[in-house]
Design a protein around this motif. Sequence first.
Motif, PDB file in Angstrom:
ATOM      1  N   ASP A 104      26.353  -1.122  -7.271  1.00 10.64           N
ATOM      2  CA  ASP A 104      26.290  -1.655  -5.811  1.00 10.64           C
ATOM      3  C   ASP A 104      26.271  -0.785  -4.668  1.00 10.64           C
ATOM      4  OD1 ASP A 104      27.241  -4.007  -7.150  1.00 10.64           O
ATOM      5  OD2 ASP A 104      29.309  -3.798  -6.954  1.00 10.64           O
TER       6      ASP A 104
ATOM      7  N   CYS B  93      20.547  -0.175  -3.322  1.00  6.55           N
ATOM      8  CA  CYS B  93      20.243  -1.515  -3.237  1.00  6.55           C
ATOM      9  C   CYS B  93      19.167  -1.843  -2.183  1.00  6.55           C
ATOM     10  CB  CYS B  93      21.583  -2.553  -2.957  1.00  6.55           C
ATOM     11  SG  CYS B  93      22.432  -2.116  -1.385  1.00  6.55           S
TER      12      CYS B  93
ATOM     13  N   GLU C 198      17.786  -9.745  -3.721  1.00  9.84           N
ATOM     14  CA  GLU C 198      18.931  -9.879  -4.960  1.00  9.84           C
ATOM     15  C   GLU C 198      19.675  -8.424  -4.656  1.00  9.84           C
ATOM     16  OE1 GLU C 198      21.086 -11.597  -7.925  1.00  9.84           O
ATOM     17  OE2 GLU C 198      19.271 -12.150  -7.116  1.00  9.84           O
ATOM     18  N   GLY C 199      20.895  -8.491  -4.245  1.00 14.27           N
ATOM     19  CA  GLY C 199      21.914  -7.299  -4.308  1.00 14.27           C
ATOM     20  C   GLY C 199      21.705  -6.911  -3.156  1.00 14.27           C
TER      21      GLY C 199
ATOM     22  N   THR D 174      22.748 -15.942  -0.330  1.00 12.02           N
ATOM     23  CA  THR D 174      21.991 -14.975  -1.112  1.00 12.02           C
ATOM     24  C   THR D 174      22.884 -14.211  -1.816  1.00 12.02           C
ATOM     25  OG1 THR D 174      23.032 -13.362   0.645  1.00 12.02           O
ATOM     26  CG2 THR D 174      20.845 -14.613   1.412  1.00 12.02           C
ATOM     27  N   SER D 175      22.656 -13.055  -2.531  1.00 11.68           N
ATOM     28  CA  SER D 175      23.575 -12.254  -3.463  1.00 11.68           C
ATOM     29  C   SER D 175      23.930 -10.838  -2.492  1.00 11.68           C
ATOM     30  CB  SER D 175      22.786 -12.200  -4.700  1.00 11.68           C
ATOM     31  OG  SER D 175      21.701 -11.402  -4.548  1.00 11.68           O
TER      32      SER D 175
ATOM     33  N   LYS E 257      25.099  -7.815  -1.207  1.00 17.12           N
ATOM     34  CA  LYS E 257      26.456  -7.099  -1.659  1.00 17.12           C
ATOM     35  C   LYS E 257      27.006  -6.432  -0.428  1.00 17.12           C
ATOM     36  CE  LYS E 257      24.332  -5.361  -6.031  1.00 17.12           C
ATOM     37  NZ  LYS E 257      23.915  -4.434  -6.642  1.00 17.12           N
TER      38      LYS E 257
ATOM     39  N   ARG F 204      32.742  -7.973  -1.207  1.00 18.69           N
ATOM     40  CA  ARG F 204      31.656  -7.189  -0.682  1.00 18.69           C
ATOM     41  C   ARG F 204      32.327  -6.052   0.203  1.00 18.69           C
ATOM     42  NH1 ARG F 204      30.583 -12.675  -1.011  1.00 18.69           N
ATOM     43  NH2 ARG F 204      28.847 -13.320  -2.066  1.00 18.69           N
TER      44      ARG F 204
END
Length: 161
Positions: free
Chosen positions: A12, A15, A51-52, A97-98, A100, A121
């Motif tokens: 996490d 990214c 992503e992420g 969205t994803s 983070k 998040r």
Amino acid sequence: DGKSVAELPIEDLICPLAVIDIAAEAEENPDVQVTPDHIAAWMSDNGEIPEGACVAMNSGWDRHVATDTFRNVGDDGKTMHFPGFHVEAVQMLMDETSAKAIAVDTLSLDFGHNTWLPSGRYGIEGIANLGALPASGATIIVGAPKVRGGTGGPARVFAMM
């Protein structure tokens, strides 16, 4: 959810970075906020939010860090005026969205933080040099010390291009 960045898993904290540039607008209006339209424009130019990702707001505000303008307290002596993420923008990022993390080059996440942070998040405040990074293609690495019982604290943040 009450976790500090230092408690998050390493995946996490490394990214892809998506930088949304609102510096020209912030020059004219210190209360400008990243909106869903800004996010849609970024995606039109750069493709989907990775992503992420960490989605960062470049308002150019980091240039004010050593001045009173960084806090920009209004005439009432209480209200501060600086850019941020609108609650509708953070809701869009959460729903579509994803992502983070969100990051700002200002004093605080403010505006949308009450929606973003309880979702599990995280956010980064006071980030510098976003104007030197591309809108897409960089990777952000967040290094934070473990602070017992803390939900925030200092971090060393790097970007790799």
